[in-house]
Design a protein around this motif. Sequence first.
Motif, PDB file in Angstrom:
ATOM      1  N   LEU A  83       0.827  -1.207   0.000  1.00  7.55           N
ATOM      2  CA  LEU A  83       0.000   0.000   0.000  1.00  7.55           C
ATOM      3  C   LEU A  83       0.860   1.254   0.000  1.00  7.55           C
ATOM      4  CD1 LEU A  83      -2.775  -1.263   2.368  1.00  7.55           C
ATOM      5  CD2 LEU A  83      -3.162  -0.354   0.069  1.00  7.55           C
ATOM      6  N   LYS A  84       0.346   2.280  -0.660  1.00  9.85           N
ATOM      7  CA  LYS A  84       1.040   3.554  -0.784  1.00  9.85           C
ATOM      8  C   LYS A  84       0.155   4.664  -0.214  1.00  9.85           C
ATOM      9  CE  LYS A  84       3.100   1.935  -5.115  1.00  9.85           C
ATOM     10  NZ  LYS A  84       3.276   2.204  -6.565  1.00  9.85           N
ATOM     11  N   PRO A  85       0.748   5.771   0.187  1.00 10.42           N
ATOM     12  CA  PRO A  85      -0.077   6.879   0.713  1.00 10.42           C
ATOM     13  C   PRO A  85      -1.168   7.311  -0.253  1.00 10.42           C
ATOM     14  CG  PRO A  85       2.224   7.251   1.249  1.00 10.42           C
ATOM     15  CD  PRO A  85       2.190   6.032   0.354  1.00 10.42           C
ATOM     16  N   GLU A  86      -0.916   7.215  -1.545  1.00  7.30           N
ATOM     17  CA  GLU A  86      -1.927   7.612  -2.527  1.00  7.30           C
ATOM     18  C   GLU A  86      -3.102   6.632  -2.613  1.00  7.30           C
ATOM     19  OE1 GLU A  86       1.360   7.337  -3.028  1.00  7.30           O
ATOM     20  OE2 GLU A  86       1.817   6.483  -5.021  1.00  7.30           O
ATOM     21  N   ASP A  87      -3.002   5.514  -1.899  1.00  9.10           N
ATOM     22  CA  ASP A  87      -4.136   4.583  -1.812  1.00  9.10           C
ATOM     23  C   ASP A  87      -5.125   5.009  -0.727  1.00  9.10           C
ATOM     24  OD1 ASP A  87      -1.773   1.956  -2.339  1.00  9.10           O
ATOM     25  OD2 ASP A  87      -3.196   2.759  -3.812  1.00  9.10           O
ATOM     26  N   THR A  88      -4.793   6.026   0.033  1.00 12.70           N
ATOM     27  CA  THR A  88      -5.682   6.518   1.077  1.00 12.70           C
ATOM     28  C   THR A  88      -6.996   7.000   0.467  1.00 12.70           C
ATOM     29  OG1 THR A  88      -3.869   7.145   2.537  1.00 12.70           O
ATOM     30  CG2 THR A  88      -5.980   8.269   2.863  1.00 12.70           C
ATOM     31  N   ALA A  89      -8.095   6.430   0.945  1.00 16.43           N
ATOM     32  CA  ALA A  89      -9.407   6.744   0.378  1.00 16.43           C
ATOM     33  C   ALA A  89     -10.469   5.988   1.164  1.00 16.43           C
ATOM     34  CB  ALA A  89      -9.481   6.352  -1.101  1.00 16.43           C
ATOM     35  N   VAL A  90     -11.710   6.343   0.908  1.00 16.90           N
ATOM     36  CA  VAL A  90     -12.825   5.512   1.349  1.00 16.90           C
ATOM     37  C   VAL A  90     -13.092   4.502   0.242  1.00 16.90           C
ATOM     38  CG1 VAL A  90     -15.240   5.435   2.025  1.00 16.90           C
ATOM     39  CG2 VAL A  90     -13.814   7.362   2.740  1.00 16.90           C
ATOM     40  N   TYR A  91     -13.117   3.253   0.608  1.00 19.07           N
ATOM     41  CA  TYR A  91     -13.338   2.180  -0.352  1.00 19.07           C
ATOM     42  C   TYR A  91     -14.782   1.702  -0.242  1.00 19.07           C
ATOM     43  CZ  TYR A  91      -8.396   1.955  -1.466  1.00 19.07           C
ATOM     44  OH  TYR A  91      -7.127   2.258  -1.907  1.00 19.07           O
ATOM     45  N   TYR A  92     -15.431   1.608  -1.382  1.00 22.90           N
ATOM     46  CA  TYR A  92     -16.824   1.196  -1.446  1.00 22.90           C
ATOM     47  C   TYR A  92     -16.958  -0.087  -2.251  1.00 22.90           C
ATOM     48  CZ  TYR A  92     -17.788   6.081  -0.184  1.00 22.90           C
ATOM     49  OH  TYR A  92     -17.827   7.307   0.440  1.00 22.90           O
ATOM     50  N   THR A 114     -15.567   1.893   3.576  1.00 23.50           N
ATOM     51  CA  THR A 114     -14.632   1.624   4.666  1.00 23.50           C
ATOM     52  C   THR A 114     -13.353   2.419   4.385  1.00 23.50           C
ATOM     53  OG1 THR A 114     -13.515  -0.127   5.925  1.00 23.50           O
ATOM     54  CG2 THR A 114     -13.724  -0.480   3.550  1.00 23.50           C
ATOM     55  N   LEU A 115     -12.861   3.102   5.408  1.00 23.57           N
ATOM     56  CA  LEU A 115     -11.733   4.016   5.237  1.00 23.57           C
ATOM     57  C   LEU A 115     -10.406   3.281   5.319  1.00 23.57           C
ATOM     58  CD1 LEU A 115     -10.615   6.918   4.981  1.00 23.57           C
ATOM     59  CD2 LEU A 115     -10.759   7.064   7.490  1.00 23.57           C
ATOM     60  N   VAL A 116      -9.554   3.547   4.347  1.00 18.08           N
ATOM     61  CA  VAL A 116      -8.188   3.044   4.333  1.00 18.08           C
ATOM     62  C   VAL A 116      -7.260   4.253   4.374  1.00 18.08           C
ATOM     63  CG1 VAL A 116      -6.423   1.848   2.993  1.00 18.08           C
ATOM     64  CG2 VAL A 116      -8.763   0.940   3.085  1.00 18.08           C
ATOM     65  N   THR A 117      -6.387   4.271   5.377  1.00 15.65           N
ATOM     66  CA  THR A 117      -5.420   5.361   5.526  1.00 15.65           C
ATOM     67  C   THR A 117      -4.021   4.772   5.514  1.00 15.65           C
ATOM     68  OG1 THR A 117      -6.985   6.627   6.864  1.00 15.65           O
ATOM     69  CG2 THR A 117      -4.679   7.306   6.923  1.00 15.65           C
ATOM     70  N   VAL A 118      -3.194   5.249   4.595  1.00 14.18           N
ATOM     71  CA  VAL A 118      -1.830   4.755   4.464  1.00 14.18           C
ATOM     72  C   VAL A 118      -0.877   5.912   4.733  1.00 14.18           C
ATOM     73  CG1 VAL A 118      -0.164   3.552   2.999  1.00 14.18           C
ATOM     74  CG2 VAL A 118      -2.629   3.127   2.711  1.00 14.18           C
ATOM     75  N   SER A 119      -0.052   5.749   5.733  1.00 16.93           N
ATOM     76  CA  SER A 119       0.901   6.796   6.081  1.00 16.93           C
ATOM     77  C   SER A 119       2.302   6.416   5.627  1.00 16.93           C
ATOM     78  CB  SER A 119       0.875   7.054   7.583  1.00 16.93           C
ATOM     79  OG  SER A 119       1.133   5.862   8.294  1.00 16.93           O
ATOM     80  N   SER A 120       3.081   7.430   5.332  1.00 17.14           N
ATOM     81  CA  SER A 120       4.435   7.181   4.809  1.00 17.14           C
ATOM     82  C   SER A 120       5.443   7.011   5.923  1.00 17.14           C
ATOM     83  CB  SER A 120       4.862   8.345   3.910  1.00 17.14           C
ATOM     84  OG  SER A 120       4.797   9.561   4.624  1.00 17.14           O
TER      85      SER A 120
END
Length: 120
Positions: A83-92, A114-120
């Motif tokens: 996973l990358k920070p740019e994958d941060t999003a709400v997934y439906y 469902t919220l996915v948060t990816v931090s660097s």
Amino acid sequence: VQLQASGGGSVQAGDSLRLSCTASERNYHFMGWFRQAPGKEREFVAGVRWNEGGPYYGHSAKGRFTISRDNAKNAVYLQMNNLKPEDTAVYYCAVGWGDTVTRTADYKIWGQGTLVTVSS
């Protein structure tokens, strides 16, 4: 049809997550995952028909994400690796009818996200 999505969370870059989506019944042609980041349009991530064909992936998912289905459970899963920070999003998750699994307009019923948060 009612959809229940789960599996989101906060992770570090390079980690993996597995999203799940279960449908209350199976009268659709295909099920898919979309995501929407703040300030951006909703984009197609991956989709699969319940009987045959696919899977289908959006540009952002190719090579890192894998969609799979369990027909007995009316469920679809999205395995997300590296996973990358740019994958941060709400997934439906959503279900649809028609011919085009990748077309947002063909999806008629949506889960709650469902919220996915990816931090660097």
